[in-house]
Design a protein around this motif. Structure first.
Motif, PDB file in Angstrom:
ATOM      1  N   THR A 125      -4.681  -5.602  -0.882  1.00  0.00           N
ATOM      2  CA  THR A 125      -3.780  -4.469  -0.781  1.00  0.00           C
ATOM      3  C   THR A 125      -3.083  -4.190  -2.117  1.00  0.00           C
ATOM      4  O   THR A 125      -3.068  -5.032  -3.009  1.00  0.00           O
ATOM      5  CB  THR A 125      -2.702  -4.706   0.295  1.00  0.00           C
ATOM      6  OG1 THR A 125      -2.021  -5.945   0.009  1.00  0.00           O
ATOM      7  CG2 THR A 125      -3.316  -4.780   1.673  1.00  0.00           C
ATOM      8  N   GLY A 163      -7.049  -0.942   4.458  1.00  0.00           N
ATOM      9  CA  GLY A 163      -7.006  -2.219   3.757  1.00  0.00           C
ATOM     10  C   GLY A 163      -7.978  -3.226   4.354  1.00  0.00           C
ATOM     11  O   GLY A 163      -8.639  -3.981   3.624  1.00  0.00           O
ATOM     12  N   ASP A 223       0.810  -1.226   0.000  1.00  0.00           N
ATOM     13  CA  ASP A 223       0.000   0.000   0.000  1.00  0.00           C
ATOM     14  C   ASP A 223       0.841   1.275   0.000  1.00  0.00           C
ATOM     15  O   ASP A 223       0.497   2.266   0.652  1.00  0.00           O
ATOM     16  CB  ASP A 223      -0.976   0.011   1.189  1.00  0.00           C
ATOM     17  CG  ASP A 223      -2.238  -0.788   0.915  1.00  0.00           C
ATOM     18  OD1 ASP A 223      -2.617  -0.907  -0.265  1.00  0.00           O
ATOM     19  OD2 ASP A 223      -2.849  -1.288   1.870  1.00  0.00           O
TER      20      ASP A 223
END
Length: 287
Positions: free
Chosen positions: A282, A214, A45
């Motif tokens: 993610t 997430g 991420d």
């Protein structure tokens, strides 16, 4: 192998890495940071982390130390040079080096940037998740702008040290209304007896965690019952399960709060499942 750090334009041995004594991060905690998970040679991420870094910088009127693309390059380089396959990469930006003065320095003073990375053991994290952790409540004592990921973390250190001295792994801040805000370095979650997943809204009073985001994506994808609302410490005591989230521990089950056993005293099925599925929801950037 010697660890490598990036400090203001140079890759240096970690043991030799240093900033000036009048860096405003050292003098005033005048800076921000981000911590990204490195998982299977991928930074997890990274776009969201850099979005949040940009917001934190903007809220404190600190300029980016370099272009965003350059920051991405440095993050990857530091991970590669330290041969981190699983672990974290840390970035810190301060307002820069200037004569100690409460007023901001002139615009000609460049921000300082430091990037480090270190390895961690996925097996050790998983072993901890299979037993769960204890948390202890702590009165909320931080400044109101906890939405900024500031390096001013002394209150967090005091809270976490208090929990450690009682045998815990994390502290949960509790506000004046008796509601849990967040952990010393994590976001806080519960699952009610009815099976509803609950976490506090991130509009104010908590940091908008990237791992939290997430998990919310995963919750939506899996169609889990969910409420974004405040929850009290008493409700947490009575929950079916509890857990915390952060880049350093993904979703970590909580089995005790203030010596109160949560659920059956073992990691809950919801937290365990979210942990297993997390990286499928993610953004992964290959190092």
């Amino acid at each position: 192998m010697s660890r490598i750090a990036y400090v203001n334009g140079q890759y240096v041995r970690h043991a030799d890495a240093a900033v000036h004594i009048e860096d405003r991060g050292y003098q005033f905690a005048d800076g921000v940071y981000e911590v990204c998970e490195v998982w299977n040679n991928q930074i997890v991420d990274m776009p969201r982390h850099l979005d949040r870094l940009g917001r934190s910088l903007s809220e404190l009127s600190i300029d980016w130390p370099m272009s965003r693309a350059a920051v991405e390059f440095v993050l990857r380089q530091v991970v590669r040079r330290n041969k981190v396959h699983n672990g974290i990469v840390y970035i810190q930006v301060t307002r820069g080096v200037s004569r100690r003065d409460h007023f901001f320095p002139p615009e000609t003073v460049a921000p300082s940037i430091v990037v480090t990375a270190r390895s961690s053991s996925p097996a050790a994290g998983q072993a901890l998740a299979e037993t769960g952790i204890s948390v202890f409540s702590y009165p909320e004592n931080r400044w109101p702008r906890v939405d900024i990921k500031s390096i001013a973390l002394l209150p967090n250190c005091l809270a976490k040290q208090s929990a450690k001295e009682k045998g815990g792994k994390e502290a949960w801040y509790v506000d004046a209304d008796g509601n849990v805000t967040e952990g010393g370095s994590t976001n806080a979650w519960i699952v009610t007896k009815e099976g509803v997943l609950v976490t506090r809204p991130a509009e104010n009073g908590i940091l908008r965690g990237i791992t939290r985001a997430g998990i919310l994506d995963l919750v939506a994808r899996e169609g889990l019952a969910f409420e974004e609302r405040a929850f009290s410490l008493e409700e947490a005591y009575d929950a079916r399960e509890a857990f915390v989230t952060a880049a350093t521990n993904i979703a970590m089950p909580v089995v005790r709060i203030d010596e109160r056993v949560i659920g059956n005293g073992h990691p809950g099925s919801v937290a365990t499942r979210l942990r297993e599925l997390f990286h499928t929801a993610t953004d992964l950037k290959v190092v």
